[in-house]
Design an enzyme around this catalytic site. Structure first.
Site, PDB file in Angstrom:
ATOM      1  N   ASP A  45      19.367  38.191  63.617  1.00 37.66           N
ATOM      2  CA  ASP A  45      19.778  39.468  64.186  1.00 37.66           C
ATOM      3  C   ASP A  45      18.491  40.189  64.576  1.00 37.66           C
ATOM      4  O   ASP A  45      17.408  39.845  64.085  1.00 37.66           O
ATOM      5  CB  ASP A  45      20.569  40.253  63.131  1.00 37.66           C
ATOM      6  CG  ASP A  45      21.016  41.611  63.634  1.00 37.66           C
ATOM      7  OD1 ASP A  45      21.453  41.714  64.800  1.00 37.66           O
ATOM      8  OD2 ASP A  45      20.928  42.581  62.862  1.00 37.66           O
TER       9      ASP A  45
ATOM     10  N   ASP B 238      17.927  44.161  65.207  1.00 35.85           N
ATOM     11  CA  ASP B 238      17.711  45.435  64.505  1.00 35.85           C
ATOM     12  C   ASP B 238      17.994  45.280  63.019  1.00 35.85           C
ATOM     13  O   ASP B 238      19.080  44.876  62.623  1.00 35.85           O
ATOM     14  CB  ASP B 238      18.594  46.525  65.115  1.00 35.85           C
ATOM     15  CG  ASP B 238      18.276  46.760  66.587  1.00 35.85           C
ATOM     16  OD1 ASP B 238      17.087  46.720  66.954  1.00 35.85           O
ATOM     17  OD2 ASP B 238      19.211  46.976  67.372  1.00 35.85           O
TER      18      ASP B 238
END
Length: 170
Positions: free
Chosen positions: A12, A14
């Protein structure tokens, strides 16, 4: 590119590669998580693919454009390259059930985590060894997307990403 299956580190963005400051879209606001470049470089050196899969509902919400996101990702890749680290691909999902931009509004976007669409697309595009691959995210939705794609998922709750992954990449 070889057809030989390779373990893949799905990340991922953020909260995993960079601090999650809420809809980060400008390089001036981007801060790498400690150990992020080292973790990516270690995966590269071990022969793993490194693929980012990131929900980017800020695009659908009208906070920034896909061009803004692409520019940010280009700068992120350049900064990682300075550290000897490489991202092989970035998949993003601008869709959201409540997107203000109608083109990005969808009741259950197949690419948006926890749905596995971005991971499944990457598995079509790259020779991913699913059994040896790993998804790292900071939210339950990331781990659920991994599970639905048949990939082991780990929840990263902050700190040093390399310290978190050191025993996982070989």
């Amino acid at each position: 590119m070889t057809d030989q299956l390779r373990p893949t580190l799905f990340l991922d963005r953020d909260g995993v590669l960079n601090e999650d400051l809420g809809y980060v879209s400008r390089w001036e606001d981007f801060r790498f998580i400690p150990g992020a470049a080292r973790a990516v470089r270690a995966a590269n050196e071990a022969g793993w693919l490194v693929i980012v899969v990131t929900n980017q509902s800020g695009i659908g919400r009208g906070y920034y454009t896909e061009a803004d996101m692409v520019a940010l990702h280009e700068k992120m890749a350049a900064a990682l390259a300075e550290e000897g680290a490489r991202i092989d691909a970035i998949y993003h999902c601008p869709h959201h059930p409540e997107a203000k931009v109608e083109a990005y509004r969808h009741p259950d976007p197949p690419l948006r985590k926890p749905n596995p669409g971005m991971l499944l697309q990457a598995m079509e595009d790259f020779p991913v060894d699913v059994a040896r691959s790993l998804m790292v995210g900071d939210k339950d939705a990331d781990v659920e997307a991994a599970r639905r794609a048949g990939v082991r998922g780990l929840k990263f709750e902050g700190g040093d990403l390399w310290a978190f992954l050191e025993g996982e990449i070989s």
